[in-house]
Each structure stands twice: as C-alpha cells, then as structure tokens.
Design a protein around this motif. Structure first.
Motif, PDB file in Angstrom:
ATOM      1  N   TYR A 254    -127.915-109.606  21.027  1.00  0.00           N
ATOM      2  CA  TYR A 254    -127.957-110.815  21.871  1.00  0.00           C
ATOM      3  C   TYR A 254    -128.284-112.020  20.997  1.00  0.00           C
ATOM      4  O   TYR A 254    -128.709-111.885  19.839  1.00  0.00           O
ATOM      5  CB  TYR A 254    -128.993-110.656  22.990  1.00  0.00           C
ATOM      6  CG  TYR A 254    -130.405-110.464  22.479  1.00  0.00           C
ATOM      7  CD1 TYR A 254    -131.307-111.536  22.402  1.00  0.00           C
ATOM      8  CD2 TYR A 254    -130.852-109.213  22.036  1.00  0.00           C
ATOM      9  CE1 TYR A 254    -132.599-111.370  21.928  1.00  0.00           C
ATOM     10  CE2 TYR A 254    -132.147-109.031  21.561  1.00  0.00           C
ATOM     11  CZ  TYR A 254    -133.012-110.108  21.505  1.00  0.00           C
ATOM     12  OH  TYR A 254    -134.287-109.944  21.012  1.00  0.00           O
ATOM     13  N   ASN A 255    -128.128-113.213  21.573  1.00  0.00           N
ATOM     14  CA  ASN A 255    -128.443-114.465  20.881  1.00  0.00           C
ATOM     15  C   ASN A 255    -129.818-114.944  21.343  1.00  0.00           C
ATOM     16  O   ASN A 255    -129.985-115.333  22.509  1.00  0.00           O
ATOM     17  CB  ASN A 255    -127.378-115.517  21.182  1.00  0.00           C
ATOM     18  CG  ASN A 255    -127.579-116.791  20.364  1.00  0.00           C
ATOM     19  OD1 ASN A 255    -128.646-117.006  19.753  1.00  0.00           O
ATOM     20  ND2 ASN A 255    -126.576-117.653  20.346  1.00  0.00           N
ATOM     21  N   PRO A 256    -130.805-114.945  20.468  1.00  0.00           N
ATOM     22  CA  PRO A 256    -132.164-115.326  20.884  1.00  0.00           C
ATOM     23  C   PRO A 256    -132.337-116.827  21.111  1.00  0.00           C
ATOM     24  O   PRO A 256    -133.393-117.262  21.591  1.00  0.00           O
ATOM     25  CB  PRO A 256    -133.028-114.858  19.703  1.00  0.00           C
ATOM     26  CG  PRO A 256    -132.125-114.927  18.528  1.00  0.00           C
ATOM     27  CD  PRO A 256    -130.762-114.570  19.044  1.00  0.00           C
ATOM     28  N   GLN A 257    -131.323-117.635  20.800  1.00  0.00           N
ATOM     29  CA  GLN A 257    -131.458-119.084  20.923  1.00  0.00           C
ATOM     30  C   GLN A 257    -131.027-119.610  22.286  1.00  0.00           C
ATOM     31  O   GLN A 257    -131.166-120.790  22.568  1.00  0.00           O
ATOM     32  CB  GLN A 257    -130.651-119.783  19.827  1.00  0.00           C
ATOM     33  CG  GLN A 257    -131.168-119.487  18.427  1.00  0.00           C
ATOM     34  CD  GLN A 257    -130.353-120.187  17.343  1.00  0.00           C
ATOM     35  OE1 GLN A 257    -129.312-120.781  17.622  1.00  0.00           O
ATOM     36  NE2 GLN A 257    -130.835-120.121  16.111  1.00  0.00           N
ATOM     37  N   ASN A 258    -130.456-118.751  23.135  1.00  0.00           N
ATOM     38  CA  ASN A 258    -130.106-119.200  24.479  1.00  0.00           C
ATOM     39  C   ASN A 258    -131.024-118.526  25.493  1.00  0.00           C
ATOM     40  O   ASN A 258    -132.071-117.995  25.140  1.00  0.00           O
ATOM     41  CB  ASN A 258    -128.618-118.933  24.778  1.00  0.00           C
ATOM     42  CG  ASN A 258    -128.285-117.446  24.656  1.00  0.00           C
ATOM     43  OD1 ASN A 258    -129.171-116.590  24.730  1.00  0.00           O
ATOM     44  ND2 ASN A 258    -127.018-117.149  24.462  1.00  0.00           N
ATOM     45  N   SER A 259    -130.638-118.514  26.703  1.00  0.00           N
ATOM     46  CA  SER A 259    -131.488-117.961  27.758  1.00  0.00           C
ATOM     47  C   SER A 259    -131.343-116.439  27.843  1.00  0.00           C
ATOM     48  O   SER A 259    -131.384-115.872  28.933  1.00  0.00           O
ATOM     49  CB  SER A 259    -131.113-118.586  29.109  1.00  0.00           C
ATOM     50  OG  SER A 259    -129.744-118.352  29.394  1.00  0.00           O
ATOM     51  N   ALA A 260    -131.188-115.808  26.709  1.00  0.00           N
ATOM     52  CA  ALA A 260    -131.042-114.349  26.656  1.00  0.00           C
ATOM     53  C   ALA A 260    -132.393-113.702  26.917  1.00  0.00           C
ATOM     54  O   ALA A 260    -133.430-114.379  26.995  1.00  0.00           O
ATOM     55  CB  ALA A 260    -130.513-113.942  25.289  1.00  0.00           C
ATOM     56  N   PRO A 261    -132.452-112.355  27.015  1.00  0.00           N
ATOM     57  CA  PRO A 261    -133.730-111.684  27.245  1.00  0.00           C
ATOM     58  C   PRO A 261    -134.687-111.885  26.082  1.00  0.00           C
ATOM     59  O   PRO A 261    -134.293-112.162  24.952  1.00  0.00           O
ATOM     60  CB  PRO A 261    -133.330-110.208  27.402  1.00  0.00           C
ATOM     61  CG  PRO A 261    -132.041-110.088  26.688  1.00  0.00           C
ATOM     62  CD  PRO A 261    -131.336-111.393  26.911  1.00  0.00           C
ATOM     63  N   THR A 262    -135.951-111.745  26.374  1.00  0.00           N
ATOM     64  CA  THR A 262    -136.964-111.808  25.327  1.00  0.00           C
ATOM     65  C   THR A 262    -136.905-110.518  24.498  1.00  0.00           C
ATOM     66  O   THR A 262    -136.210-109.543  24.842  1.00  0.00           O
ATOM     67  CB  THR A 262    -138.359-111.943  25.954  1.00  0.00           C
ATOM     68  OG1 THR A 262    -138.646-110.762  26.721  1.00  0.00           O
ATOM     69  CG2 THR A 262    -138.433-113.171  26.852  1.00  0.00           C
ATOM     70  N   ARG A 263    -137.681-110.511  23.414  1.00  0.00           N
ATOM     71  CA  ARG A 263    -137.691-109.316  22.567  1.00  0.00           C
ATOM     72  C   ARG A 263    -138.198-108.099  23.341  1.00  0.00           C
ATOM     73  O   ARG A 263    -137.631-107.007  23.223  1.00  0.00           O
ATOM     74  CB  ARG A 263    -138.543-109.551  21.324  1.00  0.00           C
ATOM     75  CG  ARG A 263    -138.586-108.335  20.406  1.00  0.00           C
ATOM     76  CD  ARG A 263    -139.474-108.599  19.207  1.00  0.00           C
ATOM     77  NE  ARG A 263    -138.962-109.690  18.400  1.00  0.00           N
ATOM     78  CZ  ARG A 263    -139.576-110.155  17.303  1.00  0.00           C
ATOM     79  NH1 ARG A 263    -140.733-109.631  16.923  1.00  0.00           N
ATOM     80  NH2 ARG A 263    -139.052-111.147  16.622  1.00  0.00           N
ATOM     81  N   LYS A 264    -139.224-108.284  24.141  1.00  0.00           N
ATOM     82  CA  LYS A 264    -139.751-107.166  24.921  1.00  0.00           C
ATOM     83  C   LYS A 264    -138.718-106.657  25.920  1.00  0.00           C
ATOM     84  O   LYS A 264    -138.543-105.448  26.118  1.00  0.00           O
ATOM     85  CB  LYS A 264    -141.025-107.577  25.650  1.00  0.00           C
ATOM     86  CG  LYS A 264    -141.666-106.425  26.428  1.00  0.00           C
ATOM     87  CD  LYS A 264    -142.903-106.870  27.151  1.00  0.00           C
ATOM     88  CE  LYS A 264    -143.582-105.684  27.861  1.00  0.00           C
ATOM     89  NZ  LYS A 264    -142.684-104.955  28.765  1.00  0.00           N
ATOM     90  N   GLN A 265    -138.020-107.590  26.564  1.00  0.00           N
ATOM     91  CA  GLN A 265    -136.989-107.173  27.513  1.00  0.00           C
ATOM     92  C   GLN A 265    -135.866-106.411  26.804  1.00  0.00           C
ATOM     93  O   GLN A 265    -135.326-105.440  27.347  1.00  0.00           O
ATOM     94  CB  GLN A 265    -136.431-108.396  28.245  1.00  0.00           C
ATOM     95  CG  GLN A 265    -137.417-109.024  29.218  1.00  0.00           C
ATOM     96  CD  GLN A 265    -136.894-110.309  29.817  1.00  0.00           C
ATOM     97  OE1 GLN A 265    -136.129-111.062  29.186  1.00  0.00           O
ATOM     98  NE2 GLN A 265    -137.325-110.605  31.056  1.00  0.00           N
ATOM     99  N   ALA A 266    -135.518-106.846  25.601  1.00  0.00           N
ATOM    100  CA  ALA A 266    -134.480-106.144  24.845  1.00  0.00           C
ATOM    101  C   ALA A 266    -134.944-104.741  24.452  1.00  0.00           C
ATOM    102  O   ALA A 266    -134.173-103.767  24.513  1.00  0.00           O
ATOM    103  CB  ALA A 266    -134.116-106.949  23.598  1.00  0.00           C
ATOM    104  N   ASP A 267    -136.224-104.631  24.051  1.00  0.00           N
ATOM    105  CA  ASP A 267    -136.769-103.308  23.705  1.00  0.00           C
ATOM    106  C   ASP A 267    -136.758-102.375  24.916  1.00  0.00           C
ATOM    107  O   ASP A 267    -136.380-101.203  24.815  1.00  0.00           O
ATOM    108  CB  ASP A 267    -138.196-103.454  23.184  1.00  0.00           C
ATOM    109  CG  ASP A 267    -138.269-104.133  21.827  1.00  0.00           C
ATOM    110  OD1 ASP A 267    -137.203-104.324  21.212  1.00  0.00           O
ATOM    111  OD2 ASP A 267    -139.388-104.471  21.388  1.00  0.00           O
ATOM    112  N   ASP A 268    -137.165-102.902  26.075  1.00  0.00           N
ATOM    113  CA  ASP A 268    -137.180-102.090  27.295  1.00  0.00           C
ATOM    114  C   ASP A 268    -135.758-101.659  27.675  1.00  0.00           C
ATOM    115  O   ASP A 268    -135.544-100.552  28.200  1.00  0.00           O
ATOM    116  CB  ASP A 268    -137.816-102.869  28.458  1.00  0.00           C
ATOM    117  CG  ASP A 268    -139.308-103.101  28.247  1.00  0.00           C
ATOM    118  OD1 ASP A 268    -139.908-102.391  27.395  1.00  0.00           O
ATOM    119  OD2 ASP A 268    -139.870-103.996  28.925  1.00  0.00           O
ATOM    120  N   ALA A 269    -134.788-102.527  27.404  1.00  0.00           N
ATOM    121  CA  ALA A 269    -133.400-102.217  27.763  1.00  0.00           C
ATOM    122  C   ALA A 269    -132.873-101.019  26.974  1.00  0.00           C
ATOM    123  O   ALA A 269    -132.256-100.107  27.548  1.00  0.00           O
ATOM    124  CB  ALA A 269    -132.521-103.452  27.523  1.00  0.00           C
TER     125      ALA A 269
END
Length: 282
Positions: A254-269
């Motif tokens: 994902y692109n962390p510079q837009n309204s993408a999920p946070t790091r924690k949300q990405a880890d949970d995914a």
C-alpha cells in the motif's frame, strides 16, 4: 582279426553274438513283481555299456542315481522355503517395506510428516485460499489473479504450490495482497529462507522498519514491515508462517502517504489472511 568273438551292444548281459546270419537270442521275459534291473547287483566286469566298463561301473551308476534323487529333494525343499516365507515381508527382497532393499510405496505430501504439527494433503485453488469476506475488508472490490499453479495442474507427488494475487484501485490508491504457499517436504528450510529474506535490508531499495513474532498462528509466525527506501511511497506488511508441512507468506502492499491503512491495520490484515489460508487446508 582277433579270435575272440565280439559282443553285440544290443544284447546287454546275454550270450556273445556268434556271427552274421544268426539272430541274437531273445531276452527272457521278466516275472511279474521281479526286482528291476536298476536294483539288481551289477555282475563283476561292469555293466557292458560303452564307457562304463570295469569294476567301478556299477558304483558310478548307483552314485549318479542317488545324486540325482538328492538334487531333486534339495530343489523341492528350496521352492517350499521361498514360497512359504513370512507374509509380512516383501517377497521380492525378503525384507519388509522401509528396510533398505525392501519395496516402499510412493509418498505424497501427507506422507511427508513433519516432526511436529499437522500433515496437510489437500489444498484448494489459489483464489479460494482467502475468504471473500476477508478480501472485501482488506481490498474492497479486489479481484484475484491466479498463477499457473493455482488450479492444481502443476502439483507434484511430494509438493503443492499456490501463488494467487488480489489487486484493487478502490479510492484511486493502488493496493495488493499476495500469497505464496507450499505444502510438502522440507518446508522448515523454506520458512527460514523467507524469514531471512524479509528481515534483510536491500540497500537503496527497501528498508526494514520493524518486526514481531505472532502467537497462535501456526507453529512459527513473524510479521515484518518494510518501506520503499527511495521515495517512501510503497510500504509492505508481510507475515511468514510455518505449520506442519505447510509454509506460506502473505504480503500486503500500500501507499503510506495517502489515506491507506496504518501499519497496525496492515499487520492485522496479513495475519487475518494467513489464518484463512491455513483454515482452507486439510
């Protein structure tokens, strides 16, 4: 010429042949029940057969008969021993399967039992590894692209591989979720390799920003977070898992510079997706 009359071989032990024109005397009939010539004592002077004359002729003939009988008995005994062997042993080698020299059955993924954990033998198609509801939460509108191995056509006797990929451009931001799964022998080595690769900084390309173990997911699991070292516009959460004879990793980009999920949300995914993958195996 010798004055001694010649013996006609057709007469055996009869009188000497007297000369041309005189038929040999008939052989007297043998009384019923009389002993066979094989068992009668040999008269002195041999049998009268060519190449068997002399005092030792009778003994030689008796030895040959006795030896042939003994050989026949030995052959019969040998056949009985071979055909009545232990039913639990392999008859072609005399050894049970699994013993060097024995016959072993071909093995599949389920037979490659790990030292601990589950032994999976059935793997669905690649696009069925993750639930549709999970994909909708992580990648709304995401569509699966299977790899050439995801239909099971490339499965081997000792290994099965799946590598599907989901992509979404929902909200104008590109996101992707990919799975790499192997079921078979020697997955511990694959897990260790994937873990070392994920934790390695690729200078000028990728930077590792954090990692942590995950409990309750397979036998071993590790989450690693990385980011693009050049522009920082591409981040990735990856979970590496080993469970029995299965090894897998799930990556969420994902692109962390837009309204993408946070790091924690990405880890949970990625952890949730990995649970779906293990839950689809049997």
């Amino acid at each position: 010429m010798s004055e001694n009359p010649q013996v006609d071989p057709r007469q055996g032990f009869g009188e000497a042949y007297q000369g041309p024109g005189q038929a040999p005397p008939p052989v007297p009939p043998q009384a019923p029940g009389a002993a066979s010539a094989w068992s009668q004592p040999v008269p002195p002077g041999g049998t009268g057969e060519p190449g068997n004359s002399g005092p030792g002729g009778g003994r030689s003939r008796a030895w040959l008969i006795g030896g042939a009988a003994a050989l026949a008995v030995a052959v019969i005994v040998g056949v009985v021993v071979v055909t009545t062997g232990d039913d639990d042993k392999d008859t072609s080698s005399g050894k049970p399967p699994g013993v060097p020299g024995g016959v072993a059955e071909p093995k599949g993924p389920a037979d490659e039992k790990p030292s601990e954990g589950k032994a999976y033998s059935k793997v669905p198609d690649g696009c069925e590894l993750i639930k549709a509801s999970t994909i909708e939460k992580i990648l709304p509108g995401g569509r699966c692209t299977p790899s050439p191995m995801d239909k099971g056509e490339g499965d081997l006797a000792t290994m099965m591989t799946r590598m599907p990929r989901w992509e979404s451009t929902g909200g104008g931001a590109y996101q992707s979720l990919s799975v790499s799964l192997t079921v078979g022998a020697s997955v511990k080595g694959q897990y260790d390799l994937k873990k070392r690769t994920a934790l390695s900084d690729l200078k000028g390309i990728r930077k590792v920003e954090g990692s942590r173990p995950v409990s309750g997911l397979g036998q071993e699991a590790l989450v690693v977070d990385t980011v693009d070292a050049r522009q920082g516009t591409l981040a990735q959460a990856e979970v590496i898992v080993r469970d029995g004879n299965a090894a897998l990793n799930v990556e969420f980009s994902y692109n962390p510079q837009n309204s993408a999920p946070t790091r924690k949300q990405a880890d949970d995914a990625v952890v949730t997706a990995a649970r779906d993958v293990l839950g689809s195996l049997s």
